[in-house]
Design a protein around this motif. Structure first.
Motif, short mmCIF file in Angstrom:
data_model
loop_
_atom_site.label_atom_id
_atom_site.label_comp_id
_atom_site.label_asym_id
_atom_site.label_seq_id
_atom_site.Cartn_x
_atom_site.Cartn_y
_atom_site.Cartn_z
N VAL A 241 1.18 -1.22 0.10
CA VAL A 241 -0.19 0.14 0.05
C VAL A 241 1.20 0.87 0.11
O VAL A 241 0.60 2.07 -0.65
CB VAL A 241 -0.42 -0.30 0.78
N VAL A 242 1.98 1.56 0.99
CA VAL A 242 3.12 2.30 0.56
C VAL A 242 3.65 2.56 -0.51
O VAL A 242 3.56 3.73 -0.79
CB VAL A 242 3.61 2.42 2.16
N GLN A 243 4.13 1.37 -0.73
CA GLN A 243 5.01 1.59 -1.97
C GLN A 243 3.61 2.27 -3.88
O GLN A 243 4.11 3.16 -3.93
CB GLN A 243 4.94 0.18 -2.42
N ALA A 244 2.49 2.07 -3.10
CA ALA A 244 1.48 1.86 -4.64
C ALA A 244 1.78 3.67 -4.05
O ALA A 244 1.54 4.28 -4.91
CB ALA A 244 0.53 1.01 -4.19
N LEU A 245 1.32 4.48 -3.09
CA LEU A 245 0.50 5.09 -2.65
C LEU A 245 2.09 6.42 -3.07
O LEU A 245 1.47 7.74 -3.30
CB LEU A 245 -0.11 5.92 -1.19
N LEU A 246 2.29 5.99 -1.98
CA LEU A 246 3.96 7.60 -2.05
C LEU A 246 5.12 7.67 -3.34
O LEU A 246 5.73 7.99 -3.82
CB LEU A 246 4.55 7.09 -0.85
N PHE A 247 5.11 5.64 -3.93
CA PHE A 247 6.17 5.98 -5.08
C PHE A 247 5.28 5.22 -6.65
O PHE A 247 6.38 4.74 -7.20
CB PHE A 247 7.29 4.74 -4.49
N ALA A 248 4.18 4.85 -6.47
CA ALA A 248 3.97 4.69 -7.79
C ALA A 248 4.57 2.69 -8.41
O ALA A 248 4.08 2.70 -9.42
CB ALA A 248 3.90 5.50 -8.88
N ASP A 249 4.75 2.23 -7.11
CA ASP A 249 5.29 1.01 -7.74
C ASP A 249 4.00 -0.12 -7.47
O ASP A 249 3.29 -0.34 -6.91
CB ASP A 249 5.83 1.00 -6.58
N GLY A 250 3.13 -0.35 -8.43
CA GLY A 250 1.97 -0.77 -8.91
C GLY A 250 0.89 0.30 -8.33
O GLY A 250 0.78 1.28 -8.31
N GLY A 251 -0.12 -0.56 -9.72
CA GLY A 251 -0.82 0.73 -9.82
C GLY A 251 -2.14 0.30 -9.04
O GLY A 251 -2.07 -0.33 -8.08
N LEU A 252 -3.06 1.65 -8.70
CA LEU A 252 -4.18 1.57 -7.37
C LEU A 252 -4.88 0.66 -7.22
O LEU A 252 -5.79 0.30 -6.12
CB LEU A 252 -4.34 2.82 -7.05
N THR A 253 -5.40 0.45 -8.88
CA THR A 253 -6.66 0.00 -9.16
C THR A 253 -6.83 -1.94 -9.58
O THR A 253 -7.00 -2.26 -8.85
CB THR A 253 -7.05 0.44 -11.04
N ALA A 254 -4.76 -1.28 -9.39
CA ALA A 254 -4.26 -3.14 -9.22
C ALA A 254 -4.11 -3.61 -8.15
O ALA A 254 -3.17 -4.76 -7.81
CB ALA A 254 -3.60 -3.35 -10.41
N LEU A 255 -4.41 -2.93 -6.90
CA LEU A 255 -3.24 -3.20 -5.73
C LEU A 255 -4.01 -4.25 -5.06
O LEU A 255 -3.05 -5.01 -4.30
CB LEU A 255 -3.94 -1.82 -4.62
N GLY A 256 -5.06 -5.21 -5.41
CA GLY A 256 -5.68 -6.18 -4.86
C GLY A 256 -5.19 -7.33 -5.40
O GLY A 256 -4.78 -8.21 -4.89
N THR A 257 -4.62 -7.54 -6.75
CA THR A 257 -4.18 -8.20 -7.00
C THR A 257 -2.86 -8.61 -6.68
O THR A 257 -2.35 -10.21 -6.48
CB THR A 257 -3.70 -7.93 -8.44
N SER A 258 -1.68 -7.45 -6.03
CA SER A 258 -0.68 -7.76 -5.94
C SER A 258 -0.89 -7.86 -4.59
O SER A 258 0.11 -8.73 -3.51
CB SER A 258 -0.11 -6.54 -5.91
N ILE A 259 -1.81 -7.35 -3.35
CA ILE A 259 -1.53 -8.16 -2.11
C ILE A 259 -2.58 -9.43 -1.84
O ILE A 259 -1.62 -10.40 -1.70
CB ILE A 259 -2.74 -7.56 -1.39
N VAL A 260 -3.29 -9.95 -3.34
CA VAL A 260 -3.16 -11.27 -3.30
C VAL A 260 -1.94 -12.25 -3.62
O VAL A 260 -1.85 -13.08 -2.79
CB VAL A 260 -4.32 -11.62 -4.42
N ASN A 261 -1.17 -12.18 -4.43
CA ASN A 261 -0.26 -12.58 -4.23
C ASN A 261 0.49 -12.86 -4.00
O ASN A 261 1.11 -13.63 -3.40
CB ASN A 261 0.33 -12.23 -6.03
N MET A 262 1.20 -11.53 -3.39
CA MET A 262 2.34 -11.43 -2.45
C MET A 262 2.14 -11.33 -0.91
O MET A 262 3.27 -12.52 -0.23
CB MET A 262 3.01 -10.08 -2.31
N ALA A 263 1.22 -10.90 -0.27
CA ALA A 263 0.68 -10.86 0.93
C ALA A 263 0.15 -12.12 1.23
O ALA A 263 0.06 -12.55 2.58
CB ALA A 263 -0.06 -9.39 1.67
N PHE A 264 -0.73 -13.19 0.41
CA PHE A 264 -1.36 -14.16 1.05
C PHE A 264 -1.15 -15.95 0.14
O PHE A 264 -0.16 -16.48 0.67
CB PHE A 264 -3.30 -13.88 0.95
N LEU A 265 -0.97 -16.11 -1.26
CA LEU A 265 -0.15 -16.87 -1.93
C LEU A 265 0.96 -16.92 -1.72
O LEU A 265 1.35 -17.86 -0.98
CB LEU A 265 -0.52 -16.41 -3.60
#
Length: 235
Positions: A96-120
């Protein structure tokens, strides 16, 4: 298409992004509820430290092939040090911090990144570590091998999550076969690097404070660390 685990805006359809956003939100709510039982005077400070560490190392890219680079995902580090529920929250905060402050990953796609890295990724790493826990508790070498394998598989499974999301609702022009080959192939190589970094990190913590390693809590028999026997902390 950018070869990165942080999915950018427009790579999957809005409907797909929304679905995985909802899945991520539900998962985080469950994780927050379950993490309460794991947070104590050891886990809480360690959670802050590993979150800061993962955030820092994710900002550092290392070359894999010409035109492609990778970075540490951190799933195995957080899973082994603070457990899967707290660990998944740690990784989500970083994303979340990377997406909001550093534009590392899209905001609309944040959920996909969280599912992949934070859960899977995190839960794969913890599952592997659980399978190998008896081996990890026997010796320092066993712990390092466990950390390496967990980290490698964490990266590969997270990349497969990316491929699955693209297969469900990919909006890019790149074919699914190409996405699979690039993501899984490159992230297998990245996983080797992550395995080395994870093993070194876990080994350093276990060498001085094995009681802070979530995976080693309740160790029976005692864990051998640098030639001395140190009792694992109770669960």
């Amino acid at each position: 298409m950018a070869l990165a685990m942080h999915m950018s805006d427009g790579l999957v359809s809005p409907q797909t992004a929304l679905v995985f956003g909802v899945i991520a939100a539900i998962g985080l709510a469950i994780a927050a509820s379950r993490a309460r039982s794991d947070l104590d005077d050891r886990t809480a400070p360690m959670a802050g430290l590993v979150t800061a560490f993962v955030f820092a190392v994710q900002m550092i890219n290392f070359p894999i092939l010409p035109g492609a680079s990778g970075h540490l995902l951190g799933g195995a580090i957080v899973a082994i040090l603070v457990g899967p529920w707290v660990g998944s929250i740690c990784i989500a905060i970083v994303l979340v911090v990377q997406a909001l402050l550093f534009a590392d990953g899209g905001l609309t796609a944040l959920g996909t990144s969280i599912v992949n890295m934070a859960f899977l990724g995190v839960f794969t790493a913890y599952g592997v570590a659980l399978v190998l826990r008896r081996f990890a508790r026997r010796s320092r070498a066993g712990l390092l091998v466990t950390a390496f394998v967990a980290a490698l598989l964490n990266v590969v499974v997270a990349s497969l999550g990316f491929v699955l999301q693209y297969a469900v609702g990919g909006a890019g022009e790149v074919g699914l076969g190409t996405v699979f080959a690039l993501m899984v192939g490159l992230h297998t190589l990245i996983g080797v690097g992550e395995g080395v970094i994870t093993a070194a990190t876990i080994g350093a913590v276990a060498a001085t404070r094995p009681d802070l390693v979530y995976l080693l809590r309740g160790s029976r028999p005692p864990v051998e660390v640098r030639g001395r026997r140190t009792e694992g902390a109770p669960s």
